[in-house]
Design a protein around this motif. Sequence first.
Motif, PDB file in Angstrom:
ATOM      1  N   HIS A 141      47.157  -3.502 -13.953  1.00 30.56           N
ATOM      2  CA  HIS A 141      47.958  -4.598 -14.495  1.00 30.56           C
ATOM      3  C   HIS A 141      49.452  -4.427 -14.238  1.00 30.56           C
ATOM      4  CE1 HIS A 141      44.631  -5.960 -17.527  1.00 30.56           C
ATOM      5  NE2 HIS A 141      44.204  -5.848 -16.286  1.00 30.56           N
ATOM      6  N   VAL A 142      49.943  -3.207 -14.332  1.00 29.72           N
ATOM      7  CA  VAL A 142      51.367  -2.973 -14.081  1.00 29.72           C
ATOM      8  C   VAL A 142      51.699  -3.253 -12.620  1.00 29.72           C
ATOM      9  CG1 VAL A 142      53.184  -1.225 -14.002  1.00 29.72           C
ATOM     10  CG2 VAL A 142      51.654  -1.355 -15.980  1.00 29.72           C
ATOM     11  N   LEU A 143      50.863  -2.772 -11.706  1.00 34.39           N
ATOM     12  CA  LEU A 143      51.108  -3.022 -10.283  1.00 34.39           C
ATOM     13  C   LEU A 143      50.982  -4.510  -9.962  1.00 34.39           C
ATOM     14  CD1 LEU A 143      49.289   0.000  -8.596  1.00 34.39           C
ATOM     15  CD2 LEU A 143      51.719  -0.264  -9.174  1.00 34.39           C
ATOM     16  N   MET A 144      50.041  -5.192 -10.615  1.00 29.45           N
ATOM     17  CA  MET A 144      49.900  -6.636 -10.416  1.00 29.45           C
ATOM     18  C   MET A 144      51.169  -7.367 -10.821  1.00 29.45           C
ATOM     19  SD  MET A 144      46.020  -7.224 -11.811  1.00 29.45           S
ATOM     20  CE  MET A 144      46.231  -8.995 -11.851  1.00 29.45           C
ATOM     21  N   TYR A 145      51.751  -6.939 -11.934  1.00 31.31           N
ATOM     22  CA  TYR A 145      52.959  -7.631 -12.402  1.00 31.31           C
ATOM     23  C   TYR A 145      54.138  -7.328 -11.488  1.00 31.31           C
ATOM     24  CZ  TYR A 145      55.610 -10.300 -15.759  1.00 31.31           C
ATOM     25  OH  TYR A 145      56.356 -11.296 -16.346  1.00 31.31           O
ATOM     26  N   ARG A 146      54.246  -6.088 -11.027  1.00 35.04           N
ATOM     27  CA  ARG A 146      55.307  -5.763 -10.071  1.00 35.04           C
ATOM     28  C   ARG A 146      55.172  -6.622  -8.816  1.00 35.04           C
ATOM     29  NH1 ARG A 146      58.334  -1.574 -11.486  1.00 35.04           N
ATOM     30  NH2 ARG A 146      57.501   0.016 -12.896  1.00 35.04           N
ATOM     31  N   GLN A 147      53.966  -6.806  -8.356  1.00 34.19           N
ATOM     32  CA  GLN A 147      53.724  -7.609  -7.160  1.00 34.19           C
ATOM     33  C   GLN A 147      54.097  -9.067  -7.397  1.00 34.19           C
ATOM     34  OE1 GLN A 147      49.584  -8.602  -5.698  1.00 34.19           O
ATOM     35  NE2 GLN A 147      50.156  -7.086  -4.170  1.00 34.19           N
ATOM     36  N   LEU A 148      53.798  -9.576  -8.586  1.00 30.98           N
ATOM     37  CA  LEU A 148      54.156 -10.951  -8.923  1.00 30.98           C
ATOM     38  C   LEU A 148      55.671 -11.133  -8.896  1.00 30.98           C
ATOM     39  CD1 LEU A 148      53.484 -13.790  -9.990  1.00 30.98           C
ATOM     40  CD2 LEU A 148      53.446 -12.821 -12.304  1.00 30.98           C
ATOM     41  N   LEU A 149      56.403 -10.194  -9.474  1.00 29.65           N
ATOM     42  CA  LEU A 149      57.861 -10.270  -9.452  1.00 29.65           C
ATOM     43  C   LEU A 149      58.400 -10.196  -8.031  1.00 29.65           C
ATOM     44  CD1 LEU A 149      58.751  -7.919 -12.470  1.00 29.65           C
ATOM     45  CD2 LEU A 149      58.827 -10.414 -12.434  1.00 29.65           C
ATOM     46  N   ALA A 150      57.856  -9.281  -7.242  1.00 28.29           N
ATOM     47  CA  ALA A 150      58.340  -9.109  -5.867  1.00 28.29           C
ATOM     48  C   ALA A 150      58.095 -10.345  -5.028  1.00 28.29           C
ATOM     49  CB  ALA A 150      57.663  -7.893  -5.233  1.00 28.29           C
ATOM     50  N   ARG A 151      56.984 -11.026  -5.285  1.00 25.21           N
ATOM     51  CA  ARG A 151      56.636 -12.192  -4.483  1.00 25.21           C
ATOM     52  C   ARG A 151      57.672 -13.307  -4.636  1.00 25.21           C
ATOM     53  NH1 ARG A 151      51.798 -13.230  -6.626  1.00 25.21           N
ATOM     54  NH2 ARG A 151      50.911 -11.488  -5.461  1.00 25.21           N
ATOM     55  N   HIS A 152      58.420 -13.282  -5.733  1.00 21.54           N
ATOM     56  CA  HIS A 152      59.394 -14.352  -5.987  1.00 21.54           C
ATOM     57  C   HIS A 152      60.834 -13.827  -6.039  1.00 21.54           C
ATOM     58  CE1 HIS A 152      56.299 -17.364  -6.645  1.00 21.54           C
ATOM     59  NE2 HIS A 152      55.645 -16.469  -7.355  1.00 21.54           N
ATOM     60  N   GLY A 153      61.066 -12.672  -5.414  1.00 18.46           N
ATOM     61  CA  GLY A 153      62.417 -12.143  -5.356  1.00 18.46           C
ATOM     62  C   GLY A 153      62.981 -11.758  -6.704  1.00 18.46           C
ATOM     63  N   CYS A 154      62.117 -11.270  -7.593  1.00 19.22           N
ATOM     64  CA  CYS A 154      62.542 -10.952  -8.956  1.00 19.22           C
ATOM     65  C   CYS A 154      62.424  -9.464  -9.270  1.00 19.22           C
ATOM     66  CB  CYS A 154      61.707 -11.748  -9.960  1.00 19.22           C
ATOM     67  SG  CYS A 154      61.857 -13.539  -9.816  1.00 19.22           S
ATOM     68  N   GLU A 155      62.468  -8.615  -8.241  1.00 20.91           N
ATOM     69  CA  GLU A 155      62.279  -7.183  -8.483  1.00 20.91           C
ATOM     70  C   GLU A 155      63.433  -6.571  -9.266  1.00 20.91           C
ATOM     71  OE1 GLU A 155      62.387  -8.708  -5.463  1.00 20.91           O
ATOM     72  OE2 GLU A 155      61.285  -7.536  -3.976  1.00 20.91           O
ATOM     73  N   ALA A 156      64.670  -6.977  -8.928  1.00 21.89           N
ATOM     74  CA  ALA A 156      65.827  -6.403  -9.607  1.00 21.89           C
ATOM     75  C   ALA A 156      65.828  -6.828 -11.066  1.00 21.89           C
ATOM     76  CB  ALA A 156      67.114  -6.852  -8.920  1.00 21.89           C
TER      77      ALA A 156
END
Length: 462
Positions: free
Chosen positions: A140-155
Amino acid sequence: MAGIFSTTKNLYDQLISEPQAEKTAAASRLFLQEHLSVAAEMDCELPEDVRALEAWIANKAASVGKQYAAYLEERNAGKPRRFFTSKAHALHFLQAVAPTKLVDGAWLYGTLEHWQDPRFHPLIRTYLEELGDGVAQMNHVLMYRQLLARHGCEAPLALPDEYYVQGTLQLSLAYHAQEFLPEVIGYNLGYEQLPLHLLISAFELHELNIDPYYFTLHITIDNAHSGHAHQAVQALLQQCAGGTDPDFYQRVRAGYQLNDVGVGSGTIIRSFDLHEELLRMLDQKRTFGQQMHSDFCKLEGKTVNEWLSEPGQMLAFLDALEARGWIQRGVDPGQSRFWHLIAGPDALMFGVFTEYEQRLIYEWIADGWLMQEEAKSSARQRQFKPARGSRRKAESDTAVCPADRTQLALEPLSEPLETLRQQLESMPRIERMATLINMMNPSLHGTPEGLLATRLFSSQMY
């Protein structure tokens, strides 16, 4: 409230980086005690008698279902979204709840030590499923990180300190589970109930072309009949079987109330202001671009570098761009020169702004135009019902369904991981399980080594 740490965020960061440090342990224990004192004074909706819990859970689930059905009727009748006014609003929400989502399941970590006690198996089973049983695509944590990254929201956003309260509570429970076991059970009971806001969030994210799979997955696995909500009740009933300390259930109730401490999803959703968020983003961005522009162009007597040289000038800078005609608000942003400077592969400032940052600019320029365009097409959409589950599109990063887990878990390991697997398998069972538990902590379970440890633990627990 963070003890020897100046802010809750500092304690949160320390619990991720050095959870076993003496000062971190002391501060997190104090943090937990302080918030439990607050929670104990709250009105609790749980029934007074633990024997009435199963019926109460069933009634609560039915009530949420009815409220969601009413919401769908409203939407099908043409009413606007209840939560997210725009895509930028939704992306801001995803980032604002990230401190909690990025430690998903952490509160149950301490239960792993009881792997030989069947009474704890429902709790451990829930933790393992939060970790995807060691499959990266289902963690679940990796899934959420991937979701953020997909929309330029990593920072990470610069969030108020109270946004870190829930995540810090979860991490504190993780490392003090032996002392606060009733509270862990109560917190888990509350967190695993299916809330109405999760159903609505998934529906509206899908409408805004944001993959809702992380949310729809929790809709299905948290169900009260056979999912995590059911496991939460069973774990409590098994602990209570044969009698417990008189105050055990009262401590469970206090743990349940911890879910209401800090900032909730509704408050986060209501706090979004497009204009303020745009100014915050531009002011943060200006420090990276204040010496990167030529002095050829001036706006209102200032060069771009001068506009970017000091904080607090972004509102006047946008006004200057609008006065010069570089921005035309209230119409298609494609008609604004400024938009063409930042968007598209041929843009002079290509790559300067993330997808989220571009979305803020786009929606601010579009102003009321975007809502009008959306209203024109709204009647042709909306038959998505996430309560029935949702399969993600067949992309390279698509999450697998549970039936695929075994196949992925058996894929060949890299040479270092294979060596590690052999070392772990050669240990005596008790030592091996203790080592695996250490590798499955909230900071490490998403690493390749942590995923391997989770798979091995899951297969060898029983």
